[in-house]
Scaffold this active site. Sequence first.
Site, short mmCIF file in Angstrom:
data_model
loop_
_atom_site.label_atom_id
_atom_site.label_comp_id
_atom_site.label_asym_id
_atom_site.label_seq_id
_atom_site.Cartn_x
_atom_site.Cartn_y
_atom_site.Cartn_z
N ARG A 1 1.03 -10.37 -33.25
CA ARG A 1 0.64 -9.17 -32.49
C ARG A 1 0.67 -7.91 -33.35
O ARG A 1 0.99 -6.81 -32.86
CB ARG A 1 1.55 -8.95 -31.28
CG ARG A 1 1.61 -10.08 -30.29
CD ARG A 1 0.25 -10.35 -29.65
NE ARG A 1 0.41 -11.22 -28.50
CZ ARG A 1 0.39 -12.54 -28.57
NH1 ARG A 1 0.21 -13.16 -29.73
NH2 ARG A 1 0.53 -13.26 -27.47
N CYS B 1 1.59 -9.59 -21.32
CA CYS B 1 3.03 -9.47 -21.56
C CYS B 1 3.36 -8.04 -21.96
O CYS B 1 2.66 -7.43 -22.76
CB CYS B 1 3.47 -10.44 -22.65
SG CYS B 1 3.55 -12.13 -22.06
N GLU C 1 4.94 -4.72 -26.25
CA GLU C 1 3.71 -5.37 -26.69
C GLU C 1 2.54 -4.51 -26.20
O GLU C 1 1.53 -4.36 -26.87
CB GLU C 1 3.62 -6.78 -26.09
CG GLU C 1 2.85 -7.76 -26.96
CD GLU C 1 1.50 -8.12 -26.41
OE1 GLU C 1 0.56 -8.20 -27.19
OE2 GLU C 1 1.38 -8.30 -25.19
N1 EPU Z 1 9.76 -18.65 -19.14
C1 EPU Z 1 10.68 -18.58 -18.13
N2 EPU Z 1 10.48 -17.66 -17.16
C2 EPU Z 1 9.42 -16.80 -17.15
C3 EPU Z 1 8.49 -16.87 -18.19
C4 EPU Z 1 8.69 -17.83 -19.19
O1 EPU Z 1 11.66 -19.31 -18.12
O2 EPU Z 1 9.33 -15.99 -16.22
C5 EPU Z 1 9.94 -19.68 -20.18
C6 EPU Z 1 8.86 -20.76 -20.08
O3 EPU Z 1 9.20 -21.75 -19.16
C7 EPU Z 1 8.78 -21.25 -21.50
C8 EPU Z 1 9.12 -20.02 -22.34
O4 EPU Z 1 9.79 -19.11 -21.45
O5 EPU Z 1 9.73 -22.24 -21.72
C9 EPU Z 1 7.89 -19.36 -22.94
O6 EPU Z 1 7.00 -18.99 -21.90
P1 EPU Z 1 5.40 -19.02 -22.07
O7 EPU Z 1 4.96 -20.36 -22.53
O8 EPU Z 1 4.81 -18.43 -20.85
O9 EPU Z 1 5.15 -18.09 -23.30
P2 EPU Z 1 5.61 -16.63 -23.56
O10 EPU Z 1 6.34 -16.65 -24.86
O11 EPU Z 1 6.27 -15.99 -22.40
C10 EPU Z 1 3.48 -16.11 -25.00
C11 EPU Z 1 2.63 -14.90 -25.18
C12 EPU Z 1 1.53 -14.86 -24.15
C13 EPU Z 1 0.71 -16.13 -24.23
C14 EPU Z 1 1.64 -17.33 -24.01
C15 EPU Z 1 0.93 -18.66 -24.16
C16 EPU Z 1 3.93 -13.04 -26.07
C17 EPU Z 1 4.72 -11.83 -25.76
N3 EPU Z 1 3.44 -13.72 -25.02
O12 EPU Z 1 4.17 -15.93 -23.76
O13 EPU Z 1 0.69 -13.76 -24.47
O14 EPU Z 1 -0.31 -16.14 -23.26
O15 EPU Z 1 2.70 -17.29 -25.00
O16 EPU Z 1 0.70 -18.92 -25.51
O17 EPU Z 1 3.75 -13.39 -27.23
C18 EPU Z 1 0.23 -11.46 -24.16
O18 EPU Z 1 0.19 -11.38 -25.38
O19 EPU Z 1 0.05 -10.46 -23.43
C19 EPU Z 1 0.52 -12.75 -23.56
C20 EPU Z 1 0.58 -12.91 -22.26
#
Ligand code: EPU
Length: 302
Positions: A177, A226, A296
């Site tokens: 990012r 996010c 972000e």
């Molecule tokens: N999780 C929870 N509770 C929640 C959200 C997530 O327990 O409310 C857990 C999930 O179960 C999982 C872990 O946290 O085990 C990671 O969650 P997720 O796969 O949704 O990925 P993330 O790290 O929260 C990132 C990016 C997203 C992107 C997704 C999918 C960032 C800040 N976020 O989210 O990007 O869509 O991976 O690859 O890097 C964005 O950049 O705006 C964005 C949404």
Amino acid sequence: MRIRDPRIVTRLAELDVELLHGAALADLTSLGIGGSTDLLRIKKHESLPDLLNLLQANHVPHKFLGGGSNLLVGDGELPCAVLQLVRPEPDVVLDGNFAHVDAAADLGRMITFCAKNDLGGMEGLIGVPGTVGGALRMNAGAYGMQIGSYVREVKLYRAASRTIEVLRGDQISFEYRHTSFAPDDMMLAVILKLPSKPFKEILQGIRICNEKRRSSQPLGQKSAGCIFKNPPGASAGRMIDELGLKSLSVGDAQISDRHANFFVNAGHATAKDMLMLVADVRERVQKSYGVSLENEVVVWNA
Ligand code: EPU
């Protein structure tokens, strides 16, 4: 900020720049939050150096707007004008494995167009809202891929030199990012090199990513994706969720009950509401985990 000086207004028309008085940023951002200002819509990349010289000479501060999907804009009148590229037609031209894409192109539509022409690689980004220029500037990523991996060349307006320049992909650093572009560089166009893949196969990847996204993110609601970056080796969403903060709200600014790193505008949230919620969550995460979450979302004038 309102541009009233008739000399500037006349010159803008000569440069083929459309001036929209009092545009509501709430209508131009996916969060649906933000005050108003004059919007300058740029029809020709080539007019940028003259336009920026004009604004500079007349002390008109300005900011560049992409698709507005990762942006939180302050309430009330903005103290700057906003510049936006008008999307040309066509906005994607293919040449073998190279896609020549205008920065104002919609990211999802570009990925779909390439897929239909058997060019893949970017399936993970299919549900990310916004323009190609915005995705490039932030190095948008999802499901293990990032747009920076496919960049061969970028055409940009460099505020520092006040010229249009072309950079090779290996002259740009693409990190999580984050990119090495200056904050006031304006993305104009990009050449992507994409791997050949049959449409059917790409479609399968797209379906899988869409399904994952639908099941974990609040897609129908107004958000900026996010709100925080993930700290190294951890997930901001998981931490906020573990603290039991889903659905916490300030006014109409609310933490999604589906994904705790998505903060949604559940009605008529103001920037003030959203920023209070962001500050509150940052403080709680700091206290409980000793981690300082970094935004972000890009914040303007708030
Ligand atoms: N999780 C929870 N509770 C929640 C959200 C997530 O327990 O409310 C857990 C999930 O179960 C999982 C872990 O946290 O085990 C990671 O969650 P997720 O796969 O949704 O990925 P993330 O790290 O929260 C990132 C990016 C997203 C992107 C997704 C999918 C960032 C800040 N976020 O989210 O990007 O869509 O991976 O690859 O890097 C964005 O950049 O705006 C964005 C949404």
